[in-house]
Enzyme design. Structure first.
Site: not given
Ligand code: DQA
Length: 144
Positions: A9-10, A17, A22, A73, A76, A97, A99, A106
């Protein structure tokens, strides 16, 4: 080799964002970089993004017998989803994985990752390059 790159998501809101975390590049730019790397390195890549946990679970299930590696990735859902962990375990495809941000620096709630119990490796805080590093790792270990 065939690699599936998955985003939760997102991630489709990249560029808009929280650019301090990011970056300024959008999701399309991320996809372009992944596709370019794949093409240069003889990798067949598919890219999937969803804001829905069930759609991500479906995507992992459908990867069975099709892909040799998964770069994920979960965004959330990293911090909440046992379902994604179980789906990865079910298909047993090597996974990394990724990020974009350095989650280790964080909030406390971001320190838990369920998929990490399955993934071979976690790459965090390398921006978009993290996806490329993950593909390179899978190619090196499992590619022909
Ligand atoms: C994320 C880190 C997560 O905590 C966050 O909710 C994201 C992006 C990252 O790519 O840094 O949406 O996965």
């Amino acid at each position: 080799m065939k690699i599936l790159v998955m985003n939760g998501p997102n991630i489709n809101m990249l560029g808009l964002r929280e650019p301090d975390l990011y970056g300024n590049q959008n999701y399309e730019s991320l996809c372009n970089q992944i596709n370019a790397y794949a093409e240069e390195n003889g990798i067949e890549v598919a890219i999937f993004q969803s804001n829905y946990e069930g759609a991500l679970v479906d995507c992992i299930q459908q990867a069975y017998g099709v892909y040799d590696g998964i770069v994920i990735n979960p965004a959330a859902y990293t911090h909440t989803s046992v379902a994604l962990l179980d789906a990865l375990k079910a298909v047993s495809i090597p996974a990394v994985e990724v990020h974009i941000s350095d989650v280790s620096k964080r909030e406390a709630f971001r320190q838990v990752s369920y998929v990490r119990y399955y993934c071979e490796k976690t790459i965090a805080g390398h921006g978009f390059d993290g996806y490329i590093e993950a593909m390179a790792y899978l190619k090196e270990k499992y590619g022909e």
